[in-house]
Design a protein around this motif. Structure first.
Motif, PDB file in Angstrom:
ATOM      1  N   GLY A   6       0.801  -1.209   0.000  1.00  0.00           N
ATOM      2  CA  GLY A   6       0.000   0.000   0.000  1.00  0.00           C
ATOM      3  C   GLY A   6       0.837   1.263   0.000  1.00  0.00           C
ATOM      4  N   THR A   7       0.219   2.330   0.495  1.00  0.00           N
ATOM      5  CA  THR A   7       0.869   3.631   0.543  1.00  0.00           C
ATOM      6  C   THR A   7       1.613   3.796   1.870  1.00  0.00           C
ATOM      7  N   LYS A   8       2.341   4.883   1.964  1.00  0.00           N
ATOM      8  CA  LYS A   8       3.083   5.166   3.194  1.00  0.00           C
ATOM      9  C   LYS A   8       2.119   5.413   4.348  1.00  0.00           C
ATOM     10  N   GLU A   9       1.019   6.110   4.067  1.00  0.00           N
ATOM     11  CA  GLU A   9       0.033   6.374   5.124  1.00  0.00           C
ATOM     12  C   GLU A   9      -0.546   5.067   5.668  1.00  0.00           C
ATOM     13  N   GLU A  10      -0.825   4.117   4.785  1.00  0.00           N
ATOM     14  CA  GLU A  10      -1.342   2.823   5.224  1.00  0.00           C
ATOM     15  C   GLU A  10      -0.299   2.065   6.033  1.00  0.00           C
ATOM     16  N   ALA A  11       0.970   2.198   5.664  1.00  0.00           N
ATOM     17  CA  ALA A  11       2.038   1.541   6.418  1.00  0.00           C
ATOM     18  C   ALA A  11       2.132   2.114   7.833  1.00  0.00           C
ATOM     19  N   VAL A  12       2.004   3.430   7.956  1.00  0.00           N
ATOM     20  CA  VAL A  12       2.061   4.063   9.282  1.00  0.00           C
ATOM     21  C   VAL A  12       0.916   3.559  10.163  1.00  0.00           C
TER      22      VAL A  12
END
Length: 535
Positions: free
Chosen positions: A117-123
């Motif tokens: 996914g995206t970086k936001e989803e990883a966070v």
């Protein structure tokens, strides 16, 4: 009727009869056209909703333009050739060109487990995974529900806020308050029914206890997790993202992991440790250079490539030689019962290949296999590298020679018998006649089939995976076996239990495409040269 007005006699020709119009066929054709175009519009509308939901405006634009062009093309009486070419072209784009382009684009990314996914989803994933219950954590009455099947549908937490009595539905995307009129709540705050949701019974929920334990509903500063099947708590995240340093900080130890945009991961500056959850980024030619520069990969990859060529050449060449020899032997008219022989020899080709591969796997079994039992040997056919390779080549020989036998028989029947008779009159023997006349003409006809057979065997996934599963494997490299082809190696990388690496697997797929394409192009060029010589 004739007339004569001082000139030649002329005869009035009767007016041509008008053929009756077949209105029925026109109405039927228009009805079929309307139904098909209506189906196209319905599919386009159905496909537009998920594109809008995911804000895929480029895909939506392509969908709208394609639908408009199809409607314009089939609602006008012109462009007749295009009406026939459009369906095939559209299917070619959807099922051939688009998958190739998507694979090529994936090859330049780190897409895979931990990088989906995206970086936001990883966070969010990192923070929710570190949630723990702390003193003062809010507790909720919990009901487990789903929006689909009770055994397989997506799980949802139905919770009641103890202070406001507001009922909310929570999943991996967050909390959503529900209308009070749509839910039924007991005095203790437990939801027993909710419109649009199926509340699981205790037995149904216990069967999915691992999924329930793993589910975390993100909220500000932490997440809501289950504590059993009837209670939930709002815990605090042990690892928190800090925008000022673009890093993840452990609230207990103070350790930090800084975001690396090139790797798509949070990496510790102290020891280089990277958190398991990352995000998808472009890596350029990193997946391609990894095959050459990484010693742990380049060695196994080269060995697999060499064996892949040997397997494809051996399978194609062996089946062709055996099939041709049998076809030539049965080509003579003096052979009695040759039709019966041909039927018997084609039997392996008539049987399901996947079933025969499983049968051969059991026949090569060391302990109870038919081959060891029949010959009185104790060979571990599938447990040693070279014997396993010999075994799969023998299986390919048995499965593949009937096809070569059939096509060679057909090609032999197309060669004029006068050519062989003329060579015998000139004093040539049987071998000279075959080598100088029959074989060259056979190669002109069969070389395209041999090229396609080579390409098929180069990517013959079933022959390896159903027989040896790519093994045997070395103790220090469980990802790459002695009989692995590049295609089975790619499959294991993409879908293996150790973690999927879709980007790297796509890069190897590009390698396979280039290798097969190059070999086929060279072979076809030589085929054209042969056709010019023997034309």
């Amino acid at each position: 009727m004739t007339t004569q007005l001082g000139g030649p006699v002329t005869r009035a020709l009767p007016a041509p009869e008008k053929k009756p119009e077949h209105r029925g066929s026109g109405v039927a054709g228009n009805s079929v056209k309307i139904v098909l175009l209506g189906l196209v519009v319905a599919i386009a509308i159905w496909a537009a909703f998920p594109l809008v939901e995911h804000e895929s405006w480029l895909g939506l634009g392509i969908l709208v333009v394609t639908t408009a062009v199809l409607l314009w093309l089939y609602l006008t009486p012109r462009h007749i050739p295009a009406k026939y070419l459009a369906p095939g072209t559209l299917l070619l784009i959807v099922f051939q060109i688009f998958p190739v382009l998507y694979t090529a684009s994936t090859a330049f990314t780190n897409y895979g487990d931990g990088h989906r996914g995206t970086k936001e989803e990883a966070v969010v994933a990192i923070q929710t995974a570190s949630v723990t219950q702390v003193p003062g954590s809010i507790t909720y009455a919990l009901s487990i529900a789903t929006t689909g099947d009770a055994a397989t549908g997506p799980l949802v937490f139905l919770i009641t806020d103890p202070a406001t009595k507001v009922v909310s539905a929570g999943d991996a995307d967050g909390l959503e308050p529900l209308n009070a009129d749509d839910v039924t709540v007991t005095a203790s705050g437990k939801v027993t029914a909710a419109e649009g949701y199926t509340v699981l019974t205790a037995g149904q929920a216990s069967l999915r206890s691992k999924e329930i334990t793993a589910l975390a509903v993100p909220v500000d500063g932490g997440a809501i997790r289950s504590s059993g099947l009837s209670r939930a708590y709002e815990g605090k995240a042990g690892r928190v993202y800090q925008p000022e340093c673009d890093c993840i900080r452990d609230t207990t130890s103070g350790e930090t992991w800084t975001a690396d945009e090139r790797a798509g991961a949070f990496i510790s500056a102290q020891d280089g440790e990277r958190l398991a959850q990352g995000w998808k980024v472009d890596v350029g030619f990193g997946n391609f250079t990894r095959v050459v520069t990484d010693r742990d990969i380049s060695g196994p990859f080269l060995r697999t490539l060499i064996w892949n060529f040997a397997f494809a050449v051996g399978s194609t060449g062996g089946t062709f030689l055996l099939g041709m020899l049998v076809a030539v032997a049965l080509h003579g008219k003096r052979v009695r019962g040759r039709n019966l022989y041909r039927v018997v020899l084609v039997l392996p080709y008539a049987m399901p290949a996947f079933a025969m591969l499983l049968v051969w796997r059991d026949m090569f079994n060391k302990d109870f296999g038919l081959i060891n039992t029949f010959f009185g040997t104790d060979v571990d056919w599938l447990g040693q590298a070279w014997t396993a390779r010999i075994a799969v080549l023998l299986v390919q020989l048995w499965l593949g020679y009937p096809y070569m036998f059939l096509v060679t028989t057909g090609a032999l029947q197309a060669i004029p018998a006068e050519l062989s008779e003329a060579s015998r009159i000139d004093g040539a023997g049987a071998w000279q006649s075959f080598r100088r006349i029959v074989l060259p003409l056979l190669m002109v006809a069969l070389t395209p089939l041999l090229i396609s057979s080579f390409a098929f065997n180069f990517n013959n996934f079933n022959a390896i995976y159903l027989t040896t599963e790519g093994g045997p494997f070395a103790p220090d490299n469980p990802a790459n076996g002695a009989t692995d082809l590049l295609i089975t190696y790619t499959y294991r990388l993409a879908f293996g239990g150790s973690g999927a690496q879709y980007g790297y697997a796509a890069a190897i797929s590009i390698f396979i495409f280039l290798i097969v394409g190059t070999v086929s192009a060279i072979a076809f060029r030589r085929t054209r040269a042969q056709e010019e010589v023997y034309a």
